[in-house]
Write an enzyme that holds these catalytic residues in place. Structure first.
Site, PDB file in Angstrom:
ATOM      1  NE  ARG A   1      -8.578  13.144 -11.564  1.00  0.00           N
ATOM      2  CZ  ARG A   1      -6.940  13.055 -11.492  1.00  0.00           C
ATOM      3  NH1 ARG A   1      -6.425  12.674 -10.583  1.00  0.00           N
ATOM      4  NH2 ARG A   1      -6.449  13.930 -11.184  1.00  0.00           N
TER       5      ARG A   1
ATOM      6  CE1 TYR B   1      -7.628   1.623  -9.923  1.00  0.00           C
ATOM      7  CE2 TYR B   1      -7.276   3.876 -10.323  1.00  0.00           C
ATOM      8  CZ  TYR B   1      -6.596   2.684 -10.169  1.00  0.00           C
ATOM      9  OH  TYR B   1      -5.325   2.736  -9.061  1.00  0.00           O
TER      10      TYR B   1
HETATM   11  C1  8CM Z   1      -1.874   6.151  -8.458  1.00  0.00           C
HETATM   12  C2  8CM Z   1      -0.552   6.770  -9.010  1.00  0.00           C
HETATM   13  C3  8CM Z   1      -0.782   7.311  -9.829  1.00  0.00           C
HETATM   14  C4  8CM Z   1      -2.411   8.751 -10.104  1.00  0.00           C
HETATM   15  C5  8CM Z   1      -3.403   7.679  -9.260  1.00  0.00           C
HETATM   16  C6  8CM Z   1      -2.746   6.146  -8.495  1.00  0.00           C
HETATM   17  C7  8CM Z   1      -3.933   5.838  -7.550  1.00  0.00           C
HETATM   18  C8  8CM Z   1      -5.189   5.864  -7.792  1.00  0.00           C
HETATM   19  C9  8CM Z   1      -5.474   6.772  -9.669  1.00  0.00           C
HETATM   20  O1  8CM Z   1      -4.185   7.782  -9.523  1.00  0.00           O
HETATM   21  O2  8CM Z   1      -6.519   7.195  -9.961  1.00  0.00           O
HETATM   22  O3  8CM Z   1      -2.655   8.773 -11.026  1.00  0.00           O
END
Ligand code: 8CM
Length: 372
Positions: free
Chosen positions: A230, A182
């Site tokens: 994170r 992101y």
């Molecule tokens: C969705 C599935 C798996 C992930 C995700 C998300 C959505 C946001 C995120 O991680 O940060 O690891």
């Protein structure tokens, strides 16, 4: 004595154990507002005994949502429904956390179970922004608009406002989402950032967005409460982010007032075939970061078994274990872990409404008098 069930103190906050519910997008919000679904989903996991429950990636601005159904906290009106959730989590012994996010070039997509691909213009697509005009690719082919420095300042201001609203809602643990491909990760990774200004190129430039955002957020988030990040600490591939670089970044985070790093990885490109999937595969990275930087860590990914979690904490590979899918399978995982680890009163991890009935007794326990 179990290590997993030892209290963890960070700043003025005490978690009742080392079990945290990872932020998990539910794609069940309306205009960013969390719904009854969130209250029940998150509340059930607090009742289940987790020490920390972190609300899913919550967008700091509408354009920062992954999907139209993401949670968001971009207006004062969003505070009230989040405060109901925070209050409930706290009432049931969990610390209430929230993850603040901006999805960058991965925004404007369908929910995973509705295709996980970019929305079409006639489906309400919005303009996506990112450090550089480079598409993620595969199911997310839309080329984002490269952010101007004004855009950067605006997003950082949105993080600050979202932090203030999170505090007003009663959250006591803040996680900045700098992972998973992101927006912040797009600045960090050379695989997504080809800027030639102060926000691209050298390591110092690629982490400028993070450190500036952190400094701005730190000013409005109280010192007494944990401020955490994170981070995708590795992209696993040549040309991407490396653990060595991330160790240096974590050192800078420490200087900037971060209290814990939630160690994660990757998702900066559609190809995840090089990820060494396996039980607890991020634990060595967490261990190294914790040891070499002195920063407390949380670690997730394929942690499913109580003894595995116990060993991670006992061996000081991480301070907290982050459970995601395992908490979907079993909201009462902490209770079951307490049983399996041989705790004397496993029911003590549950609220009294449940604990009373689950006490070990020599007889079937109190029975209501027969009134007939
Ligand atoms: C969705 C599935 C798996 C992930 C995700 C998300 C959505 C946001 C995120 O991680 O940060 O690891």
């Amino acid at each position: 004595m179990s290590h997993l069930f030892q209290e963890f103190r960070l700043k003025d906050i005490a978690l009742r154990n080392r079990i945290a519910v990872s932020p998990m997008c539910q794609y069940s919000s309306e205009d960013g507002y969390p719904t009854d679904w969130h209250l029940v989903h998150l509340g059930a996991r607090a009742i289940g005994g987790a020490g920390l429950v972190i609300v899913e990636a919550t967008a700091v601005s509408p354009e920062g949502r992954i999907t139209p159904a993401d949670s968001g906290i971009w207006s004062d009106g969003h505070v009230e429904p989040f405060s109901r959730i925070a209050r409930f989590l706290k009432e049931h012994g969990a610390v209430a956390g929230i993850q603040l996010a901006h999805a960058g070039r991965k925004a404007s997509a369908h929910r995973p179970w509705q295709g996980d691909n970019h929305l079409a213009p006639n489906e309400g697509a919005w303009e996506t922004i990112a450090p550089s005009a480079v598409a993620f690719g595969a199911n997310l082919p839309v080329v984002p608009r490269a952010m101007t420095v004004q855009d950067i300042a605006r997003v950082q201001e949105a993080f600050v406002k979202a932090t203030q609203r999170s505090l007003a809602a009663g959250f006591e643990w803040l996680e900045l989402h700098f992972a998973h491909g992101y927006l912040a990760h797009e600045f960090y990774s050379p695989l997504a950032n080809s800027r030639t200004d102060a926000y691209g190129g050298s390591f110092d430039n690629r982490i400028r967005f993070h450190l500036e955002t952190l400094a701005a957020v730190r000013k409005v988030w109280p010192e007494r409460l944990p401020l955490t990040v994170r981070l995708s600490v590795t992209d696993w591939i040549e040309g991407g982010v490396t653990i060595d670089e991330s160790i240096e970044l974590v050192r800078r985070f420490k200087l900037g007032g971060v209290d814990l790093v939630d160690v994660s990885h990757d998702f900066i490109t559609p190809d995840i075939s090089h990820v060494p999937w396996g039980a607890g595969f991020m634990v060595p990275a967490s261990s190294r970061i914790r040891r070499e930087t002195g920063m407390p860590t949380a670690v997730g990914w394929l942690i499913t078994e109580p003894q595995q979690a116990e060993d991670i904490v006992r061996d000081q590979h991480a301070d907290l274990v982050m459970l995601a899918r395992q908490m979907l399978r079993d909201p009462h995982w902490p209770y079951h872990a307490a049983q399996q680890l041989g705790m004397e009163m496993p029911q003590a991890v549950l609220p009294v409404q449940y604990a009373y009935w689950l006490k070990e007794r020599s007889s079937p326990g109190p029975v209501r008098p027969n009134t007939t």
